[in-house]
Design a protein around this motif. Structure first.
Motif, mmCIF file in Angstrom:
data_model
loop_
_atom_site.group_PDB
_atom_site.id
_atom_site.type_symbol
_atom_site.label_atom_id
_atom_site.label_comp_id
_atom_site.label_asym_id
_atom_site.label_seq_id
_atom_site.Cartn_x
_atom_site.Cartn_y
_atom_site.Cartn_z
ATOM 1 N N VAL A 104 22.584 32.119 92.000
ATOM 2 C CA VAL A 104 21.179 32.725 91.264
ATOM 3 C C VAL A 104 21.988 33.233 89.793
ATOM 4 O O VAL A 104 21.369 33.622 88.221
ATOM 5 C CB VAL A 104 20.875 34.114 91.950
ATOM 6 N N SER A 160 17.919 37.460 97.148
ATOM 7 C CA SER A 160 19.070 37.320 96.446
ATOM 8 C C SER A 160 18.389 36.749 94.511
ATOM 9 O O SER A 160 18.392 37.407 94.304
ATOM 10 C CB SER A 160 19.892 36.148 96.776
ATOM 11 N N PHE A 161 17.555 35.933 94.988
ATOM 12 C CA PHE A 161 16.897 35.359 94.040
ATOM 13 C C PHE A 161 15.880 37.100 93.454
ATOM 14 O O PHE A 161 15.961 37.363 92.202
ATOM 15 C CB PHE A 161 15.325 34.742 93.454
ATOM 16 N N TRP A 213 12.037 32.037 94.040
ATOM 17 C CA TRP A 213 12.984 31.255 93.933
ATOM 18 C C TRP A 213 12.637 29.791 94.404
ATOM 19 O O TRP A 213 12.954 29.057 93.951
ATOM 20 C CB TRP A 213 13.997 31.677 95.959
#
Ligand code: NAP
Ligand code: G4F
Length: 343
Positions: free
Chosen positions: A203, A264-265, A272
């Motif tokens: 990322v 996370s993205f 993602w």
């Protein structure tokens, strides 16, 4: 009087956090490192920055856990009060490629240490780094200390063997030997070949325009992910009890790899799906589909509890990887790396 601890696997994720904790508590810490063709002390180099404080109480020794003679010599020299055995070939996917080596280190490595302690007549309290991977194809949900094991990898099998040898030495020789059955725990120091760090590192690189794609395997498996710094506290607590015992250490929450990916993205405002592709190479011959731990015993007997949530862990790791990349781009890290000479 100040205690002396011996830590195997001191250069790993957990070894580095545990060493920080022990030094903070006033321990003298001896760590075993193995000889590599390049520096492998990056996670603990910072502890030598202040030679009058922590650095003065931290000592490193070359020793591979396949080398019993060296272990015995070092145990005689160091005379530890506590021994934290963390060294292992710890990658599950790699254990399918290297089943014999994994058995040799992750399995027999434990027996070698227990037998060395017995040979020198050491009264050191012993911690065994057992793993939720031993539950494998789980026979109960959530998993606790009494849940039967069903390992699904050479790594899991080796850890089951090591777990029982620890119990066996406790029962046969009245040694203070405890198993910490730790569920997955992560941090900015996690090796990038484990899925969480692989994702958070990607990322940071994608956000900076340095990477186009992230290749992953099974996104459906679920893990009980906690923060490594919390988990080393539980290791220490296990060795401060009057009697040895075995404890599950977990958050009690489970999330899929896909959820970790999405969060996370999202944390950096990216989707993602635009970057992630499937790669068969990261699939395993047998998978552990679901892990979720019940850490009631650790909570009640050790007074332990996790402090970092799933969302908090994702944010902490993505932010750390962004900062790390920025520091690398500025050339800051060169000053810290490789500042120690060993040999
Ligand atoms: P890690 O980052 O992979 O660290 C493993 C450590 O073992 C490293 O210091 C490594 O040295 C050392 N090592 C490997 N083979 C060795 C050998 N033959 N001789 C001497 N040292 C050797 O693992 P970790 O995440 O800190 O985990 C620590 C322990 O807990 C391991 O036993 C792991 O299996 C277990 N565990 C981990 C988790 C988790 O989620 N992290 C969960 C349950 C149990 P190098 O630095 O030179 O490679
Ligand atoms: O991050 P992982 O490699 O960790 P795994 O297999 O759960 O093992 C870790 O936790 C154990 C505790 O249960 C420890 F004992 C062990 O030492 C280690 O620390 O994989 C997590 C999941 C798996 O289901 C895997 O198939 O992520 C899936 N995955 C999907 N794509 C991937 C990838 N794993 C890795 N490493 N790399 C991928 O590209």
């Amino acid at each position: 009087m100040a205690k002396t601890a011996l830590v195997t696997g001191i250069t790993g994720q957990d070894g580095s956090y545990l060493t920080e904790l022990l030094l903070e508590k006033g321990y003298t810490v001896h760590g075993l490192i193995r000889r590599a063709s390049s520096f492998n002390t990056g996670r603990i180099d910072h502890l030598f920055q202040d030679p009058h404080e922590h650095g003065a109480r931290l000592f490193l020794h070359y020793c591979d856990i396949t080398d019993a003679a060296n272990l015995i010599r070092l145990l005689n020299e160091i005379e530890p009060d506590e021994l934290y055995h963390l060294a292992a070939q710890s990658h599950v996917r790699v254990s399918f490629d290297q089943p014999v080596y994994t058995g040799e280190t992750t399995g027999l490595g434990t027996t070698r240490i227990l037998e060395s302690l017995r040979a020198v007549g050491s009264a050191a309290k012993y911690y065994q780094a057992s793993s939720s991977e031993m539950f494998g194809k789980v026979l109960e949900v959530p998993q606790k200390e009494t849940t039967p094991f069903y390992p699904r990898s050479p790594y899991g099998c080796a850890k089951v063997y090591a777990y029982w040898m620890t119990v066996n030495y406790r029962e046969s020789y009245k040694m203070y030997a405890s198993n910490g059955i730790l569920f997955n725990h992560e941090s900015p120091r996690r090796d990038a070949r484990f899925v969480t760090r692989k994702i958070t590192r990607a990322v940071a690189h994608i956000r900076a325009g340095l990477q186009d794609k992230l290749y992953l395997g099974n996104l459906d498996s679920k893990r009980d992910w906690g923060y490594a710094k919390d988990y080393v506290e539980a290791m220490w607590l296990m060795l401060q009890q009057d009697e040895p015992d075995d404890y599950v250490v977990a958050t009690g929450e489970t999330h899929s790899v896909r959820e970790f990916l999405v969060k996370s993205f999202e944390h950096v405002g990216l989707k993602w799906e635009d970057y992630v592709e499937f790669d068969e190479r990261y699939m395993r011959p047998a998978e552990v589909d679901l892990l979720i731990g019940d850490a009631s015993k650790a909570r009640e007997k050790l007074g332990w509890q996790p402090t970092v949530t799933f969302d908090g862990l994702v944010a902490l790791m993505v932010d750390a990887d962004i900062r790390l990349l920025e520091d690398q781009q500025k050339g800051v890290l060169g000053e810290v790396r490789g500042t120690r000479e060993f040999g």
